[in-house]
Design a protein around this motif. Structure first.
Motif, PDB file in Angstrom:
ATOM      1  N   LEU A  98      47.948  57.797  40.746  1.00 34.38           N
ATOM      2  CA  LEU A  98      46.581  58.169  41.085  1.00 34.38           C
ATOM      3  C   LEU A  98      46.116  59.412  40.366  1.00 34.38           C
ATOM      4  O   LEU A  98      46.904  60.242  39.991  1.00 34.38           O
ATOM      5  CB  LEU A  98      46.497  58.450  42.587  1.00 34.38           C
ATOM      6  CG  LEU A  98      46.620  57.236  43.440  1.00 34.38           C
ATOM      7  CD1 LEU A  98      46.762  57.674  44.883  1.00 34.38           C
ATOM      8  CD2 LEU A  98      45.391  56.375  43.277  1.00 34.38           C
ATOM      9  N   ARG A 150      35.765  49.024  37.546  1.00 34.74           N
ATOM     10  CA  ARG A 150      35.938  50.481  37.447  1.00 34.74           C
ATOM     11  C   ARG A 150      35.576  51.006  36.063  1.00 34.74           C
ATOM     12  O   ARG A 150      35.754  50.308  35.062  1.00 34.74           O
ATOM     13  CB  ARG A 150      37.401  50.865  37.722  1.00 34.74           C
ATOM     14  CG  ARG A 150      37.825  50.759  39.155  1.00 34.74           C
ATOM     15  CD  ARG A 150      39.208  51.349  39.320  1.00 34.74           C
ATOM     16  NE  ARG A 150      39.191  52.806  39.221  1.00 34.74           N
ATOM     17  CZ  ARG A 150      39.193  53.619  40.276  1.00 34.74           C
ATOM     18  NH1 ARG A 150      39.253  53.135  41.491  1.00 34.74           N
ATOM     19  NH2 ARG A 150      39.171  54.926  40.111  1.00 34.74           N
ATOM     20  N   GLU A 161      38.083  45.636  41.230  1.00 33.86           N
ATOM     21  CA  GLU A 161      38.702  46.164  42.441  1.00 33.86           C
ATOM     22  C   GLU A 161      37.802  45.938  43.641  1.00 33.86           C
ATOM     23  O   GLU A 161      36.657  45.487  43.520  1.00 33.86           O
ATOM     24  CB  GLU A 161      38.978  47.663  42.275  1.00 33.86           C
ATOM     25  CG  GLU A 161      37.689  48.493  42.228  1.00 33.86           C
ATOM     26  CD  GLU A 161      37.932  49.988  42.363  1.00 33.86           C
ATOM     27  OE1 GLU A 161      39.078  50.443  42.297  1.00 33.86           O
ATOM     28  OE2 GLU A 161      36.932  50.711  42.566  1.00 33.86           O
ATOM     29  N   PHE A 162      38.343  46.308  44.797  1.00 33.79           N
ATOM     30  CA  PHE A 162      37.562  46.383  46.019  1.00 33.79           C
ATOM     31  C   PHE A 162      36.883  47.747  46.025  1.00 33.79           C
ATOM     32  O   PHE A 162      37.564  48.763  45.829  1.00 33.79           O
ATOM     33  CB  PHE A 162      38.459  46.264  47.250  1.00 33.79           C
ATOM     34  CG  PHE A 162      39.209  44.970  47.330  1.00 33.79           C
ATOM     35  CD1 PHE A 162      38.601  43.838  47.860  1.00 33.79           C
ATOM     36  CD2 PHE A 162      40.511  44.873  46.858  1.00 33.79           C
ATOM     37  CE1 PHE A 162      39.293  42.636  47.932  1.00 33.79           C
ATOM     38  CE2 PHE A 162      41.212  43.676  46.922  1.00 33.79           C
ATOM     39  CZ  PHE A 162      40.600  42.547  47.460  1.00 33.79           C
ATOM     40  N   LYS A 166      39.300  57.257  48.187  1.00 41.44           N
ATOM     41  CA  LYS A 166      40.261  58.073  48.923  1.00 41.44           C
ATOM     42  C   LYS A 166      39.672  58.557  50.244  1.00 41.44           C
ATOM     43  O   LYS A 166      38.520  58.942  50.316  1.00 41.44           O
ATOM     44  CB  LYS A 166      40.660  59.291  48.096  1.00 41.44           C
ATOM     45  CG  LYS A 166      41.259  58.968  46.749  1.00 41.44           C
ATOM     46  CD  LYS A 166      41.636  60.248  46.025  1.00 41.44           C
ATOM     47  CE  LYS A 166      42.012  59.959  44.572  1.00 41.44           C
ATOM     48  NZ  LYS A 166      40.855  59.855  43.681  1.00 41.44           N
ATOM     49  N   GLU A 180      32.279  55.939  51.272  1.00 42.94           N
ATOM     50  CA  GLU A 180      32.506  55.474  49.899  1.00 42.94           C
ATOM     51  C   GLU A 180      31.509  54.387  49.509  1.00 42.94           C
ATOM     52  O   GLU A 180      30.999  54.363  48.392  1.00 42.94           O
ATOM     53  CB  GLU A 180      33.946  54.957  49.737  1.00 42.94           C
ATOM     54  CG  GLU A 180      35.013  56.040  49.752  1.00 42.94           C
ATOM     55  CD  GLU A 180      35.057  56.858  48.455  1.00 42.94           C
ATOM     56  OE1 GLU A 180      34.399  56.474  47.471  1.00 42.94           O
ATOM     57  OE2 GLU A 180      35.743  57.899  48.443  1.00 42.94           O
ATOM     58  N   ASP A 252      46.124  44.773  43.370  1.00 44.39           N
ATOM     59  CA  ASP A 252      45.179  44.104  44.280  1.00 44.39           C
ATOM     60  C   ASP A 252      45.449  42.609  44.437  1.00 44.39           C
ATOM     61  O   ASP A 252      44.903  41.976  45.347  1.00 44.39           O
ATOM     62  CB  ASP A 252      43.733  44.277  43.777  1.00 44.39           C
ATOM     63  CG  ASP A 252      43.214  45.685  44.010  1.00 44.39           C
ATOM     64  OD1 ASP A 252      43.961  46.502  44.569  1.00 44.39           O
ATOM     65  OD2 ASP A 252      42.069  45.953  43.631  1.00 44.39           O
TER      66      ASP A 252
HETATM   67  N1  LIG Z   1      38.816  51.725  45.473  1.00 47.69           N
HETATM   68  C1  LIG Z   1      39.912  51.084  45.077  1.00 47.69           C
HETATM   69  N2  LIG Z   1      40.945  51.785  44.531  1.00 47.69           N
HETATM   70  C2  LIG Z   1      42.012  51.079  44.161  1.00 47.69           C
HETATM   71  C3  LIG Z   1      42.093  49.669  44.305  1.00 47.69           C
HETATM   72  N3  LIG Z   1      43.297  49.253  43.833  1.00 47.69           N
HETATM   73  C4  LIG Z   1      43.959  50.349  43.394  1.00 47.69           C
HETATM   74  O1  LIG Z   1      45.077  50.393  42.902  1.00 47.69           O
HETATM   75  N4  LIG Z   1      43.171  51.465  43.592  1.00 47.69           N
HETATM   76  C5  LIG Z   1      43.545  52.811  43.229  1.00 47.69           C
HETATM   77  C6  LIG Z   1      42.743  53.290  42.053  1.00 47.69           C
HETATM   78  C7  LIG Z   1      42.590  54.753  42.308  1.00 47.69           C
HETATM   79  O2  LIG Z   1      43.695  55.386  41.705  1.00 47.69           O
HETATM   80  C8  LIG Z   1      42.705  54.888  43.810  1.00 47.69           C
HETATM   81  C9  LIG Z   1      41.371  55.037  44.430  1.00 47.69           C
HETATM   82  O3  LIG Z   1      40.828  56.223  44.017  1.00 47.69           O
HETATM   83  P1  LIG Z   1      39.304  56.375  43.610  1.00 47.69           P
HETATM   84  O4  LIG Z   1      39.266  57.141  42.347  1.00 47.69           O
HETATM   85  O5  LIG Z   1      38.602  55.065  43.649  1.00 47.69           O
HETATM   86  O6  LIG Z   1      38.829  57.245  44.832  1.00 47.69           O
HETATM   87  P2  LIG Z   1      37.440  57.957  45.001  1.00 47.69           P
HETATM   88  O7  LIG Z   1      36.326  56.951  44.919  1.00 47.69           O
HETATM   89  O8  LIG Z   1      37.580  58.760  46.246  1.00 47.69           O
HETATM   90  O9  LIG Z   1      37.325  58.783  43.704  1.00 47.69           O
HETATM   91  P3  LIG Z   1      37.132  60.287  43.456  1.00 47.69           P
HETATM   92  O10 LIG Z   1      36.167  60.773  44.489  1.00 47.69           O
HETATM   93  O11 LIG Z   1      38.492  60.889  43.594  1.00 47.69           O
HETATM   94  O12 LIG Z   1      36.599  60.299  42.069  1.00 47.69           O
HETATM   95  O13 LIG Z   1      43.297  53.682  44.292  1.00 47.69           O
HETATM   96  C10 LIG Z   1      40.999  48.974  44.863  1.00 47.69           C
HETATM   97  O14 LIG Z   1      40.975  47.759  44.997  1.00 47.69           O
HETATM   98  N5  LIG Z   1      39.929  49.720  45.239  1.00 47.69           N
END
Ligand SMILES: Nc1nc2c([nH]c(=O)n2[C@H]2C[C@H](O)[C@@H](COP(=O)(O)OP(=O)(O)OP(=O)(O)O)O2)c(=O)[nH]1
Length: 277
Positions: A98, A150, A161-162, A166, A180, A252
């Motif tokens: 991450l 993404r 992704e879904f 965080k 989110e 996923d």
């Molecule tokens: N939202 C999401 N994240 C996923 C999925 N699968 C998966 O491995 N991830 C991982 C990717 C990212 O490293 C982490 C989610 O972090 P993110 O960057 O989307 O979180 P966030 O929206 O809070 O982002 P940020 O505020 O930190 O920029 O989980 C999924 O299906 N949905």
């Protein structure tokens, strides 16, 4: 919530990660959160802080006193190290792990932008909590799923992704998911059943994070890629359709399979149905 904040001179067990602090040691704040820190942050160091977080105890610190802090931990990833040396406000992400952002709001009570440098280390056994939504066209009779592509970090850009993200410290999972979805897609949803994963924290994503996933239905707003995504798509949930052909984040895939099974079993839940509070 962060339970305690103590000067580095008398660190709690969780602060064993801190190897050395150059300049004035009392300027380093160590939060030992334990289970209450829902994002999985067990040990954290805030440096360059100009005042202590409001919910904390401990001695005082002065601006700029501890801008040379070295965090050392055998579990640290290259990413953590990159963060130590990178510019404030940057994000880092090693393949398969991450990205941790240098921001203060990872610790409750430390929302001030003046806390310019935060380094976190995951607790053993406690993963960073991600929440995701399986947004369907109808919770009662789902036929289509909203998927998002993404834009970052580079390792994940272009993958589907879904929507979600965080969970922040002090936040519960479901409110985090609502937040989110509002931030990323500009939608309000009602949540259905949780798509239970194999662990308490949901579905494993990598060595540092796990994701809990809920079915959801849009109640207000039109899904728009406002941030973190460059495309949204409603895809058919039926087997043998585009859903499987999309380039998903690999972690996923098992979630998708379970989702399909739940849809087939009409087990997407009624609005408001939850596994826990
Ligand atoms: N939202 C999401 N994240 C996923 C999925 N699968 C998966 O491995 N991830 C991982 C990717 C990212 O490293 C982490 C989610 O972090 P993110 O960057 O989307 O979180 P966030 O929206 O809070 O982002 P940020 O505020 O930190 O920029 O989980 C999924 O299906 N949905």
């Amino acid at each position: 919530m962060v339970n305690s904040v103590v000067p580095i001179a008398k660190p709690p067990a969780a602060s064993a990660a801190i190897a050395s602090v150059r300049r004035r040691p009392c300027s380093l704040w160590v939060g030992s959160g334990g289970a209450e820190v829902v994002t999985g942050v067990l040990a954290a160091a805030i440096v360059e802080g100009v005042r202590r977080p409001p919910h904390t105890r401990g001695g005082g610190c002065r601006a700029g006193d501890a801008d040379d802090v070295v965090i050392s931990n055998t579990r640290r990833s290259a990413q953590d190290q990159a963060l130590d040396s990178g510019a404030a406000g940057s994000e880092g992400a090693a393949p398969g792990s991450l990205g941790f952002r240098r921001r203060a709001c990872d610790l409750e009570g430390a929302h001030s932008p003046r806390y310019t440098h935060l380094v976190t280390t995951p607790a053993s056994g406690l993963l960073l909590q991600i929440v995701g939504a399986a947004v369907v066209d109808s919770l009662e009779l789902p036929s289509r799923l909203l998927v998002a592509r993404r834009t970052s970090p580079p390792e994940l850009a272009g993958l589907w992704e879904f929507p979600g993200g965080k969970v922040e410290a002090g936040e519960s999972c479901e409110p985090a998911l609502h937040r989110e979805l509002d931030e990323e897609l500009g939608i309000t949803v009602r949540l259905g059943r949780e798509l239970d994963g194999p662990g308490k924290q949901g579905w494993p994503l990598n060595e540092r994070a796990a994701m809990r996933v809920w079915f959801a239905e849009v109640t207000d707003g039109r899904p728009t890629a406002l941030q973190d995504h460059d495309e949204l798509r409603w895809v058919d949930l039926a087997a043998g359709t585009e859903l499987e052909d999309l380039l998903w984040i690999p972690a996923d895939r098992p979630i998708l399979s379970a989702l399909r099974a739940a849809v087939s079993a009409r087990d997407t839940g009624q609005p408001g149905q939850k596994r826990d509070a």
